[in-house]
Design an enzyme around this catalytic site. Structure first.
Site, PDB file in Angstrom:
ATOM      1  CB  THR A 110      -0.903   0.015   1.254  1.00 28.37           C
ATOM      2  OG1 THR A 110      -1.398   1.348   1.472  1.00 28.37           O
ATOM      3  CG2 THR A 110      -0.136  -0.370   2.496  1.00 28.37           C
ATOM      4  CD  GLU A 112      -2.085   5.248   4.719  1.00 25.54           C
ATOM      5  OE1 GLU A 112      -1.777   5.383   5.906  1.00 25.54           O
ATOM      6  OE2 GLU A 112      -2.451   6.196   4.004  1.00 25.54           O
ATOM      7  CE1 TYR A 134      -3.698  -1.731   6.115  1.00 24.22           C
ATOM      8  CE2 TYR A 134      -2.833   0.386   5.375  1.00 24.22           C
ATOM      9  CZ  TYR A 134      -3.384  -0.838   5.087  1.00 24.22           C
ATOM     10  OH  TYR A 134      -3.610  -1.197   3.784  1.00 24.22           O
ATOM     11  CE  LYS A 138      -1.939  -4.132   3.870  1.00 25.89           C
ATOM     12  NZ  LYS A 138      -2.272  -5.267   2.988  1.00 25.89           N
TER      13      LYS A 138
HETATM   14  N1  GDD Z   1     -12.229   7.373   6.744  1.00 19.26           N
HETATM   15  C1  GDD Z   1     -12.343   8.701   6.863  1.00 19.26           C
HETATM   16  N2  GDD Z   1     -13.444   9.232   7.479  1.00 19.26           N
HETATM   17  N3  GDD Z   1     -11.345   9.468   6.381  1.00 19.26           N
HETATM   18  C2  GDD Z   1     -11.473  10.800   6.475  1.00 19.26           C
HETATM   19  C3  GDD Z   1     -12.583  11.410   7.073  1.00 19.26           C
HETATM   20  C4  GDD Z   1     -13.618  10.588   7.615  1.00 19.26           C
HETATM   21  O1  GDD Z   1     -14.620  11.055   8.170  1.00 19.26           O
HETATM   22  N4  GDD Z   1     -12.411  12.764   7.020  1.00 19.26           N
HETATM   23  C5  GDD Z   1     -11.249  12.988   6.414  1.00 19.26           C
HETATM   24  N5  GDD Z   1     -10.665  11.803   6.092  1.00 19.26           N
HETATM   25  C6  GDD Z   1      -9.338  11.640   5.450  1.00 19.26           C
HETATM   26  C7  GDD Z   1      -8.386  10.754   6.254  1.00 19.26           C
HETATM   27  O2  GDD Z   1      -7.834  11.494   7.356  1.00 19.26           O
HETATM   28  C8  GDD Z   1      -7.385  10.403   5.169  1.00 19.26           C
HETATM   29  O3  GDD Z   1      -6.430  11.433   5.034  1.00 19.26           O
HETATM   30  C9  GDD Z   1      -8.227  10.351   3.879  1.00 19.26           C
HETATM   31  O4  GDD Z   1      -9.484  10.963   4.216  1.00 19.26           O
HETATM   32  C10 GDD Z   1      -8.475   8.954   3.331  1.00 19.26           C
HETATM   33  O5  GDD Z   1      -8.948   8.124   4.358  1.00 19.26           O
HETATM   34  P1  GDD Z   1      -9.533   6.641   4.059  1.00 19.26           P
HETATM   35  O6  GDD Z   1     -10.570   6.686   2.999  1.00 19.26           O
HETATM   36  O7  GDD Z   1      -9.945   6.066   5.386  1.00 19.26           O
HETATM   37  O8  GDD Z   1      -8.316   5.863   3.405  1.00 19.26           O
HETATM   38  P2  GDD Z   1      -6.745   5.785   3.789  1.00 19.26           P
HETATM   39  O9  GDD Z   1      -6.010   6.644   2.795  1.00 19.26           O
HETATM   40  O10 GDD Z   1      -6.512   6.030   5.227  1.00 19.26           O
HETATM   41  O11 GDD Z   1      -6.417   4.267   3.531  1.00 19.26           O
HETATM   42  C11 GDD Z   1      -6.971   3.527   2.423  1.00 19.26           C
HETATM   43  O12 GDD Z   1      -6.077   3.526   1.327  1.00 19.26           O
HETATM   44  C12 GDD Z   1      -4.835   2.875   1.549  1.00 19.26           C
HETATM   45  C13 GDD Z   1      -4.025   2.944   0.261  1.00 19.26           C
HETATM   46  O13 GDD Z   1      -3.308   4.133   0.255  1.00 19.26           O
HETATM   47  C14 GDD Z   1      -7.263   2.113   2.922  1.00 19.26           C
HETATM   48  O14 GDD Z   1      -7.942   1.396   1.925  1.00 19.26           O
HETATM   49  C15 GDD Z   1      -5.962   1.386   3.236  1.00 19.26           C
HETATM   50  O15 GDD Z   1      -6.256   0.033   3.592  1.00 19.26           O
HETATM   51  C16 GDD Z   1      -5.075   1.432   1.981  1.00 19.26           C
HETATM   52  O16 GDD Z   1      -3.855   0.802   2.248  1.00 19.26           O
END
Ligand code: GDD
Length: 320
Positions: A110, A112, A134, A138
């Site tokens: 990822t 991440e 996480y 990974k």
């Molecule tokens: N979930 C969530 N909820 N995220 C929010 C919110 C909220 O209310 N408000 C703002 N965000 C911001 C988070 O702080 C983050 O910067 C961004 O939105 C994306 O959050 P997520 O959709 O939860 O995804 P992620 O980037 O943390 O992780 C996902 O992508 C990765 C690949 O880069 C997941 O699918 C991981 O498993 C994956 O590895």
């Protein structure tokens, strides 16, 4: 593509099985758990796969602070157990390399892992600075996959996947939380959407495109790791704006920022450099950001109309 697909299912009376059956009736299911080495060996023995795709993980970044040890066990050590199951079932050891018909292994790495990234955009050479339990787990899985390739000659590869989304995305992740929120507001079920950090940026693509890249990686002559992303990055605010616009709404009338969704450490900006995948795999994303978000909003408008506004409710109270 003519594949016979088996899915690993954990737990007793797992409620997701019914959902899975509805979506993917022809996928065969087998019991197993990433915490249980014997169950993985039994699954590999039973299925005799040509290819194994490990997408199993605790994948919601915020949960990894609340259950850091479990995240290490599942998301990190789980990779070791899958690799060991393949190694043992194939009779591979330090002195006995795999034969030509060996099982090919794909690990879902990822973006991440880049975390507080040292360069923009990120490619296969960019160093890792994970910002969550996480991301750290990974990184372990990523290096272990490389190590099994180097130690045993196994066809084991990692796809360093940037965020990939679709109408099937869990409602705890921001794209789906927003598309569901927009649909609820549009249909009059809600008035507000509570979000965290709107200034973070991500490289969001369509999951279907990324699965094609996974397949292509295992179809190569030699194993290698690839960055998979679109090369275009947008802020969460831009995502929100695009989704509300798709339903004819103005996000400023409905979005409230809530400290409960701010993470202990944030990944501010991710953007892929997918040049290697383009050159070596011939891979390119077919669906762009706006089309993706519109697809998700449309799907949720349809879903909510069919379910009287109840879809996604189980996640509505999730904080960071
Ligand atoms: N979930 C969530 N909820 N995220 C929010 C919110 C909220 O209310 N408000 C703002 N965000 C911001 C988070 O702080 C983050 O910067 C961004 O939105 C994306 O959050 P997520 O959709 O939860 O995804 P992620 O980037 O943390 O992780 C996902 O992508 C990765 C690949 O880069 C997941 O699918 C991981 O498993 C994956 O590895």
């Amino acid at each position: 593509m003519g594949y016979e697909v088996w899915g690993l299912v954990r737990g007793q009376a797992n409620p997701r099985v019914r959902h899975l059956r509805k979506l993917l009736g022809d996928v065969r299911l087998i019991r197993g758990d990433l915490l249980d080495q014997g169950s993985l060996i039994a699954a590999v023995e039973r299925v005799q796969p040509d290819e194994v795709y490990n997408l199993a993980a605790i994948s919601y970044v915020p949960l990894s602070w609340q259950q850091a040890e479990l995240t290490g066990e599942v998301t990190g050590l789980g990779v070791l157990r899958v690799l060991e199951a393949i190694r043992v079932c194939s009779g591979i050891s330090a002195s006995r390399s795999p034969g030509s018909g060996q099982i090919r292994f794909y690990q879902a790495s990822t973006s991440e892992m880049f975390g507080q990234a040292s360069q923009v955009p990120q490619n296969e050479q960019t160093s890792f600075h994970p910002r969550s339990p996480y991301g750290v787990a990974k990184v372990y899985g990523h290096f272990l996959t490389q190590n099994y390739r180097e130690s045993y000659g196994m066809f084991a590869v990692s796809g360093i996947m940037f965020n990939h989304e679709s109408p099937r995305r869990g409602a705890e992740f921001v794209t789906r939380k927003v598309s569901l929120g927009v649909a609820k507001i549009k249909l009059g079920y809600e008035r507000q959407l509570r979000l965290g950090n709107l200034s973070a940026s991500r490289d969001w693509g369509f999951a279907g495109d990324y699965v094609r890249a996974m397949y292509l990686m295992l179809a190569q002559d030699a194993p290698a790791d690839y960055v998979i992303g679109t090369g275009v990055t947008h802020s969460v605010e831009k995502l929100v704006d695009t989704a509300f616009r798709a339903a004819g709404l103005n996000w400023r009338d409905h979005v409230v920022t809530d400290a409960a969704f701010i993470r202990p450490a944030e990944v501010d900006r991710l953007c892929a450099d997918p040049a290697k995948a383009r050159d070596e795999l011939g891979w390119e994303p077919k669906i762009g950001f706006e089309e993706l978000i519109e697809m998700m909003v449309d799907a949720d408008l349809e879903l909510l109309a069919a379910t009287d506004g109840s879809a996604g409710e189980e996640f509505a109270t999730d904080s960071w």
